[in-house]
Design a protein around this motif. Structure first.
Motif: not given
Lengths: 248, 515
Positions: B122, B126-130, B133, B159-162
């Motif tokens: 993954r 910076e928030d450790e949000k995926t 992938r 991933v949706r939104g990124y």
């Protein structure tokens, strides 16, 4: 397809933890699931490490359509997406006030998502406001966490009275006990009395557990982090009962 | 659902290098590695692929997924472990329903058999949000696939939104020395195994040049029919599904139709010899096709009958199955015989040979194909109109049969020469013809089925103590088919007069007029 609103007049009753964990369980069963975070505190968004775009303002939410669509974000879990909260939602009420059909506005906005998602979970702001009225219109079921205290039960009665007065279908409301501490006599007594006397209440309840409180640190659903904990089995029981009462 | 991006990677060492570069440049979380066997299924004519889906057998479940997003559409916990399977072999449920819509009577064939070693990573913000992938695939093709090979690939799932993070990552990967972008992992694997995915079609699809000599053009058409026949032989031999024989037979009929409808291209003695040979070949397959149709209709027949009579057909179908096996064996024996080899060999040689030096009999050979096509199609249409005008409610059945044959001949010609004419009007015409052929075809089927069922009943052992049940069931079926036939008949005149009208005449004139 169902819209669940997780709602409480009082804050701090485990509302967001319920949203996050039940929505996660729903998605894990393979159903496309969307969490809509309209609680201005944005705790659900925080738990999933999701930030709203800076530009995403309340006026844009009320426009609906593409703007919302662009703001939906995938969580780290399969089939689970989230529409993040934005601090400016605190002014949603003011904006709704200025509009026509102000009580049904959100229902219309959520309509297009019914095609894409099998289930929607709305993490609602506390208090009874125009926003909550919108949500009571839009949601198929209102899930209400209750701490087994006299005060909490009074707010529940108030909510039912409000539904009656405004002619919302009160059979949409499914309340359940949350943050239950069995070591407290009051909790035990209320649980015992109410679960046998009030058939409209869900039988499953969520105990007070440190793991749930720690979600703020781990920033993951507790059912994901601690799959074998009691908290997890409580959420599973709750979700199972919600499904059998609402969806079957 | 957004599509997954697929990149081919040359060698295992390159895969390792890309992985290290990713780890060095991004905040990542290694999800882990797994090694599993997988099989992909599709029909002989790639129906799943044509519908943008793939069917994958994983360890203990089969999954129907979108080909680009790999999102599951339906899944079922089951292990097929067979080289081919029909949708009706699967348990009831969404997977079976969806497959039945796509597959009809075609069997799924195991196409790709592999072991996949996949490492999933993954990419975090910076928030450790995926935010996306990545999967690194080592694919080892196995047992039933034509080549024992390995291949490597990298896939990126958004991933949706990124979208921004995704775009940045894609350009990073493209700068990492990957071997090239593939449309999706399925096509990339199929390509490696040298499958021509989606290439087979029983439809005629030849681009002809209008100024081409007629004999050359017609040989091209016949060669493509021969190719369809040859491609179906293996499936007939292995008895995978009934469509192999069906497509094979259609190609025989089309070949015979070309030879009989277009004169003056080849030496008459050769032409009539091959016509006769293909007629015999076609006849050899008739009984097998009849049996296939009966057996495909088994459930439908039973549904027509009341429950009390349904069992009456059981023994009948049992015998048909046994007979089908014999018929199939004998056809395969013929396909494997020197005689068949000789027929196909001489046909192939004829199609590849130069035209004879003395070509005084081949009066049409040098005519531009567009002129020949126009002429034969106009001629056929005129004939059709002539017969059709006499059709009314009282026309005897055999006249309708003749009309059906004329329609079929015309349809074949329209298909052969399709590429020569402007498509828009042409398609309208073909569509109209199809409608009327549909009704005529149904009418004919109902009448043939009645006749054949009655004939089959006569062959049965009348002393059998369950004969009465069979006879009653057959009576029920024949009556039902008779009513269906009458219904067709009633609608036919109006459907036909809608076909032969001013508008159709105008279409024909517009498309085929010599001017």
């Amino acid at each position: 397809m169902a819209i669940f609103a997780i709602y409480s007049i009082k804050g701090g009753v485990g509302k967001t933890a319920t949203t996050v964990n039940t929505a996660y369980l729903c998605a894990a069963e393979g159903e496309k699931t969307l969490i809509i975070d309209i609680d201005p505190q944005g705790s659900a968004s925080f738990y999933f490490r999701i930030k709203a775009k800076n530009k995403f303002k309340k006026k844009r939410l009320l426009k609906g359509g593409k703007t919302i669509d662009e703001n939906i974000k995938g969580t780290d879990y399969a089939n689970l997406d989230l529409l993040p909260s934005d601090m400016s939602f605190r002014n949603l009420d003011l904006a709704l006030n200025e509009m026509k059909h102000s009580k049904r506005k959100l229902k219309a906005i959520f309509e297009p998502f019914k095609h894409e998602y099998q289930h929607i979970f709305i993490d609602c702001p506390p208090n009874i406001t125009l926003v909550s009225e919108n949500i009571f219109n839009a949601a198929d079921y209102i899930l209400v966490p209750l701490i087994p205290t006299t005060l909490s039960l009074r707010t529940y009665e108030k909510l039912r009275a409000f539904f009656k007065k405004k002619k919302f279908a009160s059979d949409k409301i499914f309340a359940f006990f949350s943050m239950v501490e069995k070591r407290k006599k009051l909790h035990r007594d209320i649980l015992k009395e109410r679960l046998s006397d009030s058939p409209e209440l869900l039988q499953a309840y969520i105990p007070y557990r440190a793991e749930i409180e720690r979600m703020g640190l781990s920033r993951e659903p507790v059912v994901f982090t601690y799959p074998t904990s009691d908290a997890t089995s409580a959420y599973k029981k709750l979700w199972h009962e919600i499904k059998s009462r609402c969806l079957e | 659902m957004q599509p997954i991006e697929t990149y081919n990677i040359q060698a295992r060492t390159d895969l390792q290098a890309v992985r290290e570069k990713i780890m060095d440049n991004f905040s990542t979380m290694l999800e882990g590695s797994e090694k599993n066997s997988e099989c992909y299924y599709d029909t002989f004519d790639w129906r799943l692929y044509q519908n943008n889906v793939v069917l994958k057998q994983e360890v203990d479940r089969i999954k129907l997924c979108n080909i680009d997003s790999e999102q599951a559409i339906a899944a079922r916990k089951i292990n097929i472990d067979k080289s081919s399977i029909f949708w009706w072999d699967l348990p009831d449920g969404a997977l079976r329903d969806r497959l039945s819509e796509i597959l009809d009577v075609r069997a799924l064939i195991k196409r790709i058999d592999l072991v996949r070693n996949v490492t999933r990573i993954r990419i975090l913000n910076e928030d450790e949000k995926t935010v996306l992938r990545v999967a690194l695939h080592e694919l080892m093709f196995d047992r039933d696939t034509p080549l024992r090979e390995e291949m490597y690939a990298l896939t990126i799932s958004p991933v949706r939104g990124y979208a921004e993070e995704h775009a940045d990552f894609v350009s990073f990967i493209e700068s990492c020395g990957v071997a090239g972008k593939a449309k999706n992992l399925f096509l990339s694997m199929a390509d490696r195994l040298q499958y021509e995915v989606g290439a087979y079609s029983s439809k005629i699809d030849i681009r002809l040049d209008p100024s081409m000599q007629s004999d050359v053009a017609v040989k091209m058409i016949i060669k493509s029919l021969l190719s369809v026949m040859r491609q179906n032989e293996e499936g007939i031999r292995n008895d995978i599904d009934t469509e192999f024989l069906h497509d094979y037979r259609v190609s025989i009929r089309r070949t015979r139709s070309v030879l009989s409808q277009i004169k003056g291209l080849f030496l008459p003695e050769l032409s009539s010899r091959f016509r006769a040979e293909f007629k015999i070949l076609g006849n050899m397959t008739n009984r097998l096709r009849d049996l296939d149709v009966y057996l495909l209709n088994e459930n439908q027949y039973k549904e027509i009958l009341p429950e009390s009579l349904q069992n009456g057909l059981d023994n009948f179908f049992k015998r048909l199955k046994a007979e089908r096996k014999k018929e199939h064996d004998s056809l395969v024996k013929y396909l494997d015989s020197p005689a068949y080899d000789e027929l196909m060999g001489s046909w192939q040689r004829f199609l590849e040979s130069a035209q004879p030096a003395d070509d005084s009999e081949l009066i049409q050979a040098a005519v531009p194909v567009i002129d020949l096509a126009g002429e034969v199609i106009r001629h056929r249409y005129a004939k059709l109109v002539k017969i059709g005008q006499k059709i009314d409610y009282n026309t005897p059945n055999d006249k309708l049969h003749k009309l059906r044959i004329q329609c079929k001949k015309l349809r074949y010609l329209l298909e052969f020469f399709s590429s020569l004419f402007p498509q828009e009007n042409y398609n309208v015409l073909v569509k109209r013809l199809k409608t009327i052929q549909g009704t005529l075809g149904d009418f004919n089927d109902y009448s043939v089925q009645q006749r054949k069922l009655l004939a089959a009943l006569k062959e049965e052992d009348q002393q059998d103590d369950r004969f009465y049940l069979l006879a009653a069931a057959m009576g029920g079926l024949i009556t039902h088919l008779h009513h269906q036939q009458l219904r067709c008949r009633e609608t036919f005149s109006s459907i036909f007069s809608e076909f032969i009208n001013q508008e159709t005449n105008q279409l024909f004139e517009d498309i085929f007029d010599q001017s």
